[in-house]
Write an enzyme that holds these catalytic residues in place. Structure first.
Site, mmCIF file in Angstrom:
data_model
loop_
_atom_site.group_PDB
_atom_site.id
_atom_site.type_symbol
_atom_site.label_atom_id
_atom_site.label_comp_id
_atom_site.label_asym_id
_atom_site.label_seq_id
_atom_site.Cartn_x
_atom_site.Cartn_y
_atom_site.Cartn_z
ATOM 1 N N GLY B 61 0.794 -1.227 0.000
ATOM 2 C CA GLY B 61 0.000 0.000 0.000
ATOM 3 C C GLY B 61 0.821 1.268 0.000
ATOM 4 O O GLY B 61 1.978 1.269 -0.403
ATOM 5 N N SER B 62 0.192 2.340 0.476
ATOM 6 C CA SER B 62 0.775 3.684 0.385
ATOM 7 C C SER B 62 1.983 3.851 1.291
ATOM 8 O O SER B 62 2.034 3.317 2.399
ATOM 9 C CB SER B 62 -0.271 4.715 0.765
ATOM 10 O OG SER B 62 0.337 5.967 0.958
ATOM 11 N N THR B 63 2.946 4.667 0.811
ATOM 12 C CA THR B 63 4.135 4.975 1.614
ATOM 13 C C THR B 63 3.775 5.824 2.830
ATOM 14 O O THR B 63 4.584 5.955 3.742
ATOM 15 C CB THR B 63 5.192 5.729 0.777
ATOM 16 O OG1 THR B 63 4.579 6.883 0.199
ATOM 17 C CG2 THR B 63 5.744 4.869 -0.318
#
Lengths: 386, 130
Positions: B61-63
């Protein structure tokens, strides 16, 4: 991974908390990805700017980091900010202030290369923002991995990045040849191609054949779309990009992209105008040539469109458009240039239900937020909008 | 039983193991206020990670997930330690900025939810108490 004496001291905390944490991040990433050492970087581009994305968690981290004395040691620019209601904008200002306190230029754009931050061929840099990463690697021939917000910030503070991935010559070679048999004639066609390839290639370095882009903007969009729907960070174009001559060493797998391959993407984004309440152009941020084209097309259509034309661009490009008279034309035709901000990183789903755009990257993100999306070329968008 | 892995983020901690067989996204997947797993695709949905030794194959997923890990720590609901098969940027960075001990290169099938586990991240070691 080898560390110099000074790097060891930083890691041990001799130079304070912020540098120590930044060094810990770089060393951990270096170990994970098999770097032999740290290398100096010329610049950094830091993501994690919009309040929509980093939220209170990010603010808290940045505040603690600033309070512990975090300062960047190389030239560093920022990704676009978000826009929203008063509460949102207050938080957004706070985030920019925190980055400013670290010594970062708070130019907030995904196209730093049109203004404040233009790397040259062979420069090692630590950039986040996938569209800027792929532009810097492919078009400019600079060298960066796809950094995240915290890792690019860590690199900016230390002034170094672990030497692995796309910093190394051998990892910049093509891994697949893409023969483009579909006829690409405009900006949107490059969006379709990029969207399709990002979905269908893996962590590849594609080498394009039969690709003769008329404009640099087309290559910018191709890269941005591939990087959005996939994890590509570098591509080569036969006869066009700076490293193409050295990109092929072994016999590579070939894939062909025909018209029919792009049909599926085109079908997905054919929402009727009746469901669209805004036109969004400038993902990645528009160049001055794109802005000029929009102004010209708006004049041709004579009557302003009923729905707003929202153009996102860097402050640099906005200033040029102001000076050259394009902003005035655009505003007369129900348009607006939004400077140093991005609608993808704004709570856009609160205000819009359907968006028309020429960008494959924007289409990918807006549809992931549940918005209806119409994707077609700039000329059609401007001339045919209700 | 002792498992040998690699240090990602230093420190030592002890806690009850909470094992997921699926990659974990912190942004959207974990409630930063309560430490409860929200990810509908997760096999440990509804579980609290507070004070646990959180064990999963890898992050996804997102950083921005790194910042969520930091916020979990600030809110006092972070895991005591993190053990993964393969570290990647998001979780590694999050563990480092939050100061949570983390080890990778561990065969997580050897550990069961509910076991008492000690993580010595500086040595890269995980001890399972029988």
């Amino acid at each position: 991974m080898y560390l110099t004496k000074e790097e060891e001291l930083i890691l041990a905390g001799e130079y304070g908390y912020a540098l120590q944490k930044a060094m810990e991040i770089l060393v951990a990433l270096g170990e994970i990805y098999g770097a032999d050492r740290l290398i100096p970087i010329k610049s950094a581009q830091v993501a994690g700017v919009s309040y929509k994305n980093i939220g209170d968690a990010g603010i808290e981290f940045l505040r603690d980091f600033v309070n512990s004395g975090a300062k960047v040691s190389v030239y560093t620019t920022l990704n676009p900010a978000g826009i929203g209601d008063e509460f949102f904008m207050e938080k957004q200002r706070e985030i920019l202030e925190l980055y400013k306190a670290m010594g970062i230029e708070i130019t907030s754009t995904c196209t730093p290369y049109y203004g404040a931050n233009l790397p040259k061929f062979g420069d090692h840099i630590a950039w986040s923002e996938s569209s800027a990463v792929i532009f810097a690697n492919s078009i400019l021939g600079a060298r960066t991995n796809r950094e995240g917000g915290p890792s690019s910030l860590a690199a900016a503070i230390v002034g170094k990045t672990p030497n692995y991935g796309l910093h190394l010559e051998e990892n910049r070679k093509a891994t697949v040849i893409v023969e483009v048999e579909a006829k690409l004639k405009d900006f949107a066609d490059y969006s379709f191609l990029g969207y399709y390839l990002g979905k269908n290639l893996k962590n590849d370095v594609p080498y394009f054949k039969n690709l003769k882009p008329e404009k640099l903007d087309y290559l910018k969009e191709l890269g941005a779309s591939m990087a959005a729907t996939g994890s590509i960070a570098l591509y080569h174009v036969d006869g066009e990009t700076p490293e193409y001559k050295y990109a092929i060493e072994d016999k590579l797998e070939k894939i062909q992209v025909e018209e029919k391959d792009l049909e599926e993407v085109k079908e997905k984004f054919k929402i009727d105008w009746s469901e669209i309440d805004a036109i969004v152009i400038g993902c990645p941020h528009a160049s001055i040539q794109e802005v000029k084209e929009i102004a010209k097309l708006l004049k041709i259509r004579e009557k302003p469109p009923k729905i707003p034309v929202l153009i996102t661009a860097s402050r640099v490009v906005k200033a040029l458009a102001d000076t050259l008279g394009y902003t005035e034309v655009i505003e007369r035709y129900n348009g607006k240039i939004i400077a140093d901000a991005c609608l993808i990183v704004s709570p856009v789903e609160n205000w819009h239900r359907g968006i028309a755009t020429n960008s494959g990257k924007a289409s990918f993100y807006f549809s992931s937020f549940g918005l209806k999306v119409r994707l077609e070329d700039t000329e059609k968008l401007i001339l045919e909008a209700p | 039983m002792k498992l040998k892995g690699r240090k990602i983020s230093g420190g030592k901690a002890r806690g009850i193991a909470l094992v997921s067989q699926k990659p974990l996204s912190f942004l959207g997947g974990v409630d930063p206020k309560t430490g409860v797993i929200k990810d509908t695709e997760s096999d440990i949905k509804g579980e609290s990670i507070k004070g646990k030794v959180l064990i999963f194959p890898r992050g996804k997923g997102s950083t921005v997930g790194s910042y969520v890990i930091y916020q979990l720590k600030k809110n006092g609901v972070a895991p005591a330690a993190i053990v993964v098969e393969e570290a990647e940027t998001i979780v590694a960075t999050g563990a480092i900025i939050a100061g949570i001990p983390m080890v990778d290169k561990i065969d997580i099938s050897k550990i069961k939810t509910g076991q008492l586990v000690e993580v010595d991240a500086d040595k890269g070691e995980v001890y399972i108490e029988e």
